[in-house]
Design a protein around this motif. Structure first.
Motif, PDB file in Angstrom:
ATOM      1  N   LEU A   1       0.826  -1.206   0.000  1.00  0.00           N
ATOM      2  CA  LEU A   1       0.000   0.000   0.000  1.00  0.00           C
ATOM      3  C   LEU A   1       0.861   1.257   0.000  1.00  0.00           C
ATOM      4  O   LEU A   1       0.552   2.244  -0.663  1.00  0.00           O
ATOM      5  CB  LEU A   1      -0.934  -0.004   1.214  1.00  0.00           C
ATOM      6  CG  LEU A   1      -1.955  -1.149   1.281  1.00  0.00           C
ATOM      7  CD1 LEU A   1      -2.786  -1.037   2.550  1.00  0.00           C
ATOM      8  CD2 LEU A   1      -2.854  -1.164   0.054  1.00  0.00           C
ATOM      9  N   ALA A   2       1.934   1.218   0.775  1.00  0.00           N
ATOM     10  CA  ALA A   2       2.815   2.387   0.831  1.00  0.00           C
ATOM     11  C   ALA A   2       3.610   2.560  -0.453  1.00  0.00           C
ATOM     12  O   ALA A   2       3.947   3.679  -0.833  1.00  0.00           O
ATOM     13  CB  ALA A   2       3.770   2.254   2.019  1.00  0.00           C
TER      14      ALA A   2
ATOM     15  N   THR B   1      -1.531   5.300  -5.088  1.00  0.00           N
ATOM     16  CA  THR B   1      -2.755   5.435  -4.303  1.00  0.00           C
ATOM     17  C   THR B   1      -3.072   4.077  -3.716  1.00  0.00           C
ATOM     18  O   THR B   1      -2.691   3.039  -4.256  1.00  0.00           O
ATOM     19  CB  THR B   1      -3.950   5.928  -5.141  1.00  0.00           C
ATOM     20  OG1 THR B   1      -4.203   5.014  -6.215  1.00  0.00           O
ATOM     21  CG2 THR B   1      -3.705   7.321  -5.697  1.00  0.00           C
ATOM     22  N   ALA B   2      -3.790   4.085  -2.596  1.00  0.00           N
ATOM     23  CA  ALA B   2      -4.075   2.844  -1.896  1.00  0.00           C
ATOM     24  C   ALA B   2      -5.436   2.920  -1.243  1.00  0.00           C
ATOM     25  O   ALA B   2      -5.918   4.007  -0.886  1.00  0.00           O
ATOM     26  CB  ALA B   2      -3.002   2.582  -0.844  1.00  0.00           C
ATOM     27  N   ALA B   3      -6.070   1.763  -1.073  1.00  0.00           N
ATOM     28  CA  ALA B   3      -7.384   1.705  -0.447  1.00  0.00           C
ATOM     29  C   ALA B   3      -7.547   0.350   0.228  1.00  0.00           C
ATOM     30  O   ALA B   3      -6.922  -0.636  -0.181  1.00  0.00           O
ATOM     31  CB  ALA B   3      -8.495   1.914  -1.478  1.00  0.00           C
TER      32      ALA B   3
ATOM     33  N   ALA C   1       8.738   1.151   3.926  1.00  0.00           N
ATOM     34  CA  ALA C   1       7.830   2.086   4.583  1.00  0.00           C
ATOM     35  C   ALA C   1       6.427   1.508   4.671  1.00  0.00           C
ATOM     36  O   ALA C   1       6.007   0.676   3.858  1.00  0.00           O
ATOM     37  CB  ALA C   1       7.795   3.400   3.809  1.00  0.00           C
ATOM     38  N   LEU C   2       5.681   1.949   5.682  1.00  0.00           N
ATOM     39  CA  LEU C   2       4.265   1.641   5.799  1.00  0.00           C
ATOM     40  C   LEU C   2       3.467   2.891   5.486  1.00  0.00           C
ATOM     41  O   LEU C   2       3.961   4.012   5.602  1.00  0.00           O
ATOM     42  CB  LEU C   2       3.921   1.146   7.202  1.00  0.00           C
ATOM     43  CG  LEU C   2       4.546  -0.182   7.622  1.00  0.00           C
ATOM     44  CD1 LEU C   2       4.132  -0.510   9.047  1.00  0.00           C
ATOM     45  CD2 LEU C   2       4.122  -1.295   6.671  1.00  0.00           C
ATOM     46  N   ARG C   3       2.220   2.675   5.109  1.00  0.00           N
ATOM     47  CA  ARG C   3       1.364   3.813   4.809  1.00  0.00           C
ATOM     48  C   ARG C   3       1.076   4.592   6.082  1.00  0.00           C
ATOM     49  O   ARG C   3       0.677   4.011   7.096  1.00  0.00           O
ATOM     50  CB  ARG C   3       0.056   3.313   4.199  1.00  0.00           C
ATOM     51  CG  ARG C   3      -0.835   4.412   3.667  1.00  0.00           C
ATOM     52  CD  ARG C   3      -2.084   3.849   3.023  1.00  0.00           C
ATOM     53  NE  ARG C   3      -2.954   3.213   4.009  1.00  0.00           N
ATOM     54  CZ  ARG C   3      -4.194   2.838   3.744  1.00  0.00           C
ATOM     55  NH1 ARG C   3      -4.682   2.985   2.539  1.00  0.00           N
ATOM     56  NH2 ARG C   3      -4.938   2.271   4.667  1.00  0.00           N
ATOM     57  N   PRO C   4       1.259   5.912   6.078  1.00  0.00           N
ATOM     58  CA  PRO C   4       0.980   6.689   7.292  1.00  0.00           C
ATOM     59  C   PRO C   4      -0.512   6.801   7.548  1.00  0.00           C
ATOM     60  O   PRO C   4      -1.335   6.628   6.645  1.00  0.00           O
ATOM     61  CB  PRO C   4       1.582   8.059   6.973  1.00  0.00           C
ATOM     62  CG  PRO C   4       1.500   8.154   5.478  1.00  0.00           C
ATOM     63  CD  PRO C   4       1.729   6.745   4.974  1.00  0.00           C
TER      64      PRO C   4
ATOM     65  N   ALA D   1      -0.422   7.196  -1.103  1.00  0.00           N
ATOM     66  CA  ALA D   1       0.558   6.358  -0.413  1.00  0.00           C
ATOM     67  C   ALA D   1       1.856   7.076  -0.125  1.00  0.00           C
ATOM     68  O   ALA D   1       2.658   6.617   0.666  1.00  0.00           O
ATOM     69  CB  ALA D   1       0.835   5.115  -1.245  1.00  0.00           C
ATOM     70  N   THR D   2       2.085   8.216  -0.740  1.00  0.00           N
ATOM     71  CA  THR D   2       3.368   8.905  -0.572  1.00  0.00           C
ATOM     72  C   THR D   2       3.310  10.035   0.436  1.00  0.00           C
ATOM     73  O   THR D   2       4.292  10.726   0.636  1.00  0.00           O
ATOM     74  CB  THR D   2       3.849   9.464  -1.919  1.00  0.00           C
ATOM     75  OG1 THR D   2       2.792  10.277  -2.473  1.00  0.00           O
ATOM     76  CG2 THR D   2       4.162   8.342  -2.882  1.00  0.00           C
ATOM     77  N   LEU D   3       2.161  10.250   1.067  1.00  0.00           N
ATOM     78  CA  LEU D   3       2.090  11.339   2.051  1.00  0.00           C
ATOM     79  C   LEU D   3       2.912  11.017   3.290  1.00  0.00           C
ATOM     80  O   LEU D   3       3.023   9.874   3.681  1.00  0.00           O
ATOM     81  CB  LEU D   3       0.643  11.577   2.456  1.00  0.00           C
ATOM     82  CG  LEU D   3      -0.258  12.255   1.406  1.00  0.00           C
ATOM     83  CD1 LEU D   3      -1.634  12.469   1.970  1.00  0.00           C
ATOM     84  CD2 LEU D   3       0.341  13.575   0.952  1.00  0.00           C
TER      85      LEU D   3
END
Length: 365
Positions: free
Chosen positions: A46-47, A51-53, A337-340, A363-365
């Protein structure tokens, strides 16, 4: 300006962060927009995506197909790489095609065939491809008969679920009584036979296991790329012998993999695994999806994920026999990295452009 290729990966293995890396680092320098969905909010896939959902929970295969069709329509997905509910999704290939989405997945019949390892062994053996001795076991008596037959032939019995993936549920049967030796060091796949039998007697659940002799190394995973025309563009073996890894193009491994891919219509990216029994290669497993270690082929100059996407876009990559096989290597883990956790963002007016929709985060925020 060249528009990005919109690619969706649904619930998949964590290692496919490398699949995403290779799509971005493609030799054509074509921009890509990666969307990923998963049931685990901490999946590194996801990260890694643009984009991720979250995946919807509790959907039947048919319900998931409806969800997938909606995703592809709203996002103008060019290429969809399904792992979860692959067979059900592939059965609706024409509906996805009508939306402009190409599935990187084999025909539904092929995906369904190899979900059941016992049926797959029967079918593959009938095609003349060597398989190990095996027994389908559902009861205590069947288990004991299979173990005794294997041991009488000098082998060590092991078992795994008749339907499963990733080595989940694999165990090796031992006659040694349970002792402190089983409690030292790291957890072991060895399980005393008497404990297995006791568990079967106490359980009100049925089992469906494949019992076979433990196969010898090396283990060779042949990564294949086969077009929808049935032509195998790529077949490269990744060897595993203890910690040591390498590559092979030896016909004894490659030819049966090509035969399986061609005979059973295993289109797109698949992984066919072999080990050794009685001194010769035998089929161990067939995965109708890209392997988690597919990125390792970059060590011999191949970008298999992009070759598959390029083929899906109508660009035939031709023969993908590597010009070199590289050095032997080992595999080590590294941080990803994990999604924040952020507040939900508003739905984009044009979700297909790669902007996040309601309930998603970039996913990049």
């Amino acid at each position: 300006m060249v528009s990005p290729v919109r690619i969706w990966l649904n619930r998949t293995y964590a290692e496919n962060v490398f699949f995403i890396d290779q799509l971005r680092d493609n030799p054509e320098q074509r921009p890509v927009a990666i969307h990923a969905t998963h049931g685990d909010p901490d999946s590194p896939v996801l990260a890694a995506a643009d984009t991720a959902a979250p995946e919807p929970e509790g959907l039947s295969p048919a319900g998931y197909v409806e969800f997938a069709l909606d995703q592809c329509a709203r996002r103008a997905v060019d290429v969809f790489v399904p792992v979860l509910h692959q067979a059900a999704i592939a059965a609706h290939r024409a509906e996805f095609a009508a939306l402009g989405t190409t599935l990187i997945a084999p025909p539904a019949e092929a995906a369904a065939l190899f979900q059941d390892k016992a049926t797959a062994y029967e079918t593959v053996a009938a095609a003349g491809i060597p398989v190990p001795p095996w027994w389908r076991v559902r009861t205590e008596d069947e288990l004991l008969a299979a173990v005794e037959a294997i041991e009488a032939d000098g082998g060590k019995a092991c078992f795994k679920p008749a339907a499963g993936a990733g080595g989940v549920g694999f165990r090796i049967v031992t006659r040694a009584p349970f002792s402190l030796l089983h409690l030292g060091g790291f957890p072991s796949p060895y399980v005393p036979l008497d404990l297995i039998v006791e568990a079967l007697r106490r359980s009100d659940r049925s089992v469906d296991w494949l019992v076979m002799p433990r196969l010898d190394e090396p283990e060779v995973s042949v990564d294949c790329l086969t077009g929808p025309d049935g032509v195998v563009r790529m077949a490269v073996g990744r060897t595993k012998n203890g910690r040591r890894r390498g590559f092979t193009l030896r016909p004894s491994w490659i030819e049966p993999a090509q035969l399986i891919a061609h005979t059973f219509g295993l289109h797109w990216l698949t992984n066919i695994q072999f080990r050794v029994y009685d001194g010769r290669p035998v089929l161990m497993d067939v995965n109708t999806r890209p392997a988690g270690g597919l990125h390792q082929l970059s060590q011999c100059g191949l970008n298999a994920p992009w070759a598959a996407v390029s083929l899906a876009l109508g660009n035939d990559p031709g023969d993908l026999t590597p010009a070199f096989l590289g050095e032997d290597y080992s595999v080590i883990a590294g941080p990803r990295a994990l999604r924040p956790v952020v507040l939900p963002v508003q739905r984009s007016e044009e979700p297909g452009i790669g902007l996040p929709a309601a309930g998603e985060v970039p996913a990049t925020l």
